[in-house]
Design an enzyme around this catalytic site. Sequence first.
Site, PDB file in Angstrom:
ATOM      1  N   CYS A 184      -4.188   0.235 -12.736  1.00 41.24           N
ATOM      2  CA  CYS A 184      -4.911  -0.870 -12.133  1.00 41.24           C
ATOM      3  C   CYS A 184      -6.386  -0.492 -12.080  1.00 41.24           C
ATOM      4  O   CYS A 184      -6.724   0.674 -11.904  1.00 41.24           O
ATOM      5  CB  CYS A 184      -4.348  -1.087 -10.732  1.00 41.24           C
ATOM      6  SG  CYS A 184      -5.335  -2.147  -9.670  1.00 41.24           S
ATOM      7  N   HIS A 204       1.713  -5.611  -6.875  1.00 42.38           N
ATOM      8  CA  HIS A 204       0.661  -4.619  -6.633  1.00 42.38           C
ATOM      9  C   HIS A 204      -0.685  -5.301  -6.372  1.00 42.38           C
ATOM     10  O   HIS A 204      -1.358  -5.024  -5.381  1.00 42.38           O
ATOM     11  CB  HIS A 204       0.574  -3.681  -7.845  1.00 42.38           C
ATOM     12  CG  HIS A 204      -0.545  -2.691  -7.771  1.00 42.38           C
ATOM     13  ND1 HIS A 204      -0.357  -1.380  -7.424  1.00 42.38           N
ATOM     14  CD2 HIS A 204      -1.888  -2.834  -7.986  1.00 42.38           C
ATOM     15  CE1 HIS A 204      -1.525  -0.753  -7.429  1.00 42.38           C
ATOM     16  NE2 HIS A 204      -2.475  -1.618  -7.772  1.00 42.38           N
ATOM     17  N   GLU A 205      -1.053  -6.196  -7.249  1.00 42.92           N
ATOM     18  CA  GLU A 205      -2.384  -6.813  -7.142  1.00 42.92           C
ATOM     19  C   GLU A 205      -2.494  -7.700  -5.903  1.00 42.92           C
ATOM     20  O   GLU A 205      -3.566  -7.806  -5.302  1.00 42.92           O
ATOM     21  CB  GLU A 205      -2.719  -7.599  -8.421  1.00 42.92           C
ATOM     22  CG  GLU A 205      -2.747  -6.742  -9.701  1.00 42.92           C
ATOM     23  CD  GLU A 205      -3.750  -5.588  -9.651  1.00 42.92           C
ATOM     24  OE1 GLU A 205      -4.755  -5.686  -8.923  1.00 42.92           O
ATOM     25  OE2 GLU A 205      -3.505  -4.569 -10.340  1.00 42.92           O
ATOM     26  N   HIS A 211      -3.782  -5.810  -3.037  1.00 42.93           N
ATOM     27  CA  HIS A 211      -5.249  -5.728  -2.955  1.00 42.93           C
ATOM     28  C   HIS A 211      -5.822  -7.012  -2.361  1.00 42.93           C
ATOM     29  O   HIS A 211      -6.746  -6.972  -1.551  1.00 42.93           O
ATOM     30  CB  HIS A 211      -5.865  -5.514  -4.335  1.00 42.93           C
ATOM     31  CG  HIS A 211      -5.580  -4.171  -4.931  1.00 42.93           C
ATOM     32  ND1 HIS A 211      -5.657  -3.005  -4.217  1.00 42.93           N
ATOM     33  CD2 HIS A 211      -5.217  -3.817  -6.197  1.00 42.93           C
ATOM     34  CE1 HIS A 211      -5.363  -1.976  -5.011  1.00 42.93           C
ATOM     35  NE2 HIS A 211      -5.087  -2.447  -6.218  1.00 42.93           N
ATOM     36  N   HIS A 230      -5.149   1.696  -2.841  1.00 44.13           N
ATOM     37  CA  HIS A 230      -4.078   2.411  -3.512  1.00 44.13           C
ATOM     38  C   HIS A 230      -3.389   3.401  -2.576  1.00 44.13           C
ATOM     39  O   HIS A 230      -3.990   3.927  -1.645  1.00 44.13           O
ATOM     40  CB  HIS A 230      -4.608   3.126  -4.754  1.00 44.13           C
ATOM     41  CG  HIS A 230      -4.837   2.162  -5.877  1.00 44.13           C
ATOM     42  ND1 HIS A 230      -5.793   2.350  -6.834  1.00 44.13           N
ATOM     43  CD2 HIS A 230      -4.233   0.991  -6.168  1.00 44.13           C
ATOM     44  CE1 HIS A 230      -5.762   1.339  -7.676  1.00 44.13           C
ATOM     45  NE2 HIS A 230      -4.823   0.489  -7.299  1.00 44.13           N
TER      46      HIS A 230
END
Length: 311
Positions: free
Chosen positions: A129, A267-268, A271, A277
């Site tokens: 990423c 995952h994104e 954010h 992370h």
Amino acid sequence: MASKLSYSFSCTFFLFSFVLSEFSHFQHHHLQQNKSSDNNTYPSPFGFLKKLQGCHKGEKVNGISLVKIYLSHYGYLNYQRNPNVIDPKKDYFDEELEAAIKLYQVYYHLNVTGMLDAPTVFMMIMPRCGFPDKEIHQNSDKSSDIISHYRLFPSRSKWPKGKIHLTYGFGSRFPTRFMPPITRAFSRWATASQYFTFSRAITPQSADLKISFARGAHGDGAPFDGPGGVMAHAFAPTNGWLHFDVDDRWSVRGVPYAYDFETVALHEIGHLLGLGHSQYQSAIMWATIGAGESKGLTLDDIRGLRALYGS
Ligand SMILES: *[C@@H]1O[C@H](CO)[C@@H](O)[C@H](O)[C@H]1NC(C)=O
Ligand SMILES: *[C@@H]1O[C@H](CO)[C@@H](O)[C@H](O)[C@H]1NC(C)=O
Ligand SMILES: *[C@@H]1O[C@H](CO)[C@@H](O)[C@H](O)[C@H]1NC(C)=O
Ligand SMILES: [Zn+2]
Ligand SMILES: [Zn+2]
């Protein structure tokens, strides 16, 4: 270079670039369809690291400057903080670089050798990423006249209190078959967080979270790098941007030679909600992901969210 790598941009610029990618840039994109015939034959943008295996402090080797750029991008090295250090463009393996490699090795649970040994190079080449691992702190030396006081992401940036429902929208020509994995990823975060709820915005322009595929430089200062290397990135609250690299291979069916779209989306979205992370390899917020790898949310991810928003 600092501005190229910087993640701090004004809201206006983001709005402007969203419009750009919506109406001019994005329409030329075509999703890389199932290219299983050329597995792993693309050179990775991180491939330069292979030639540097074995390098250590004191050496001068072509390409070391690229290692410095790589480590700066992910938050391990900040030459801008100290005006007296050697020009980071130079290919000299200096003390700062050694220190940065050690930080990287600690973060990724490698042996802390300070050199580009094989396990370190192997880890650095992994597709990942684009979000930095570490926050580079602002220069606190007020007397300094350095202007590159950039922050890669603001500390503990989060959605304001009470903003618990977020809407999402897709960029134009977003392939419909990639929409259900996004919806599932949001619903997994909603269930796990017991805090946020999500729904699709009535118009993409009104969405809190704007999701699209993009290629190369796409107007947010964090250009994609073609196949391999960085496969996606997203921005901390309240920016709301999530971009997938259109040049990477994506799958909604868990094939071994493409990235699992729902896993990367999970995952994104982390954010987008304010998580950075994680150093736990099983966490969804671990920075690297292999082709065909499929993951879910872990307690570590949920704890991160609770730390930010309370339970
Ligand atoms: C992808 O390629 C493989 C191998 O050539 C093939 O079996 C599969 O049907 C293809 N899938 C799609 C969606 O084109
Ligand atoms: C591509 O990778 C898949 C999974 O690893 C493998 O089954 C297939 O044979 C590979 N194709 C080529 C051309 O290497
Ligand atoms: C660290 O070094 C030890 C001893 O050389 C080795 O056995 C081990 O595999 C190394 N660990 C990693 C993560 O490279
Ligand atoms: Zn990330
Ligand atoms: Zn982007």
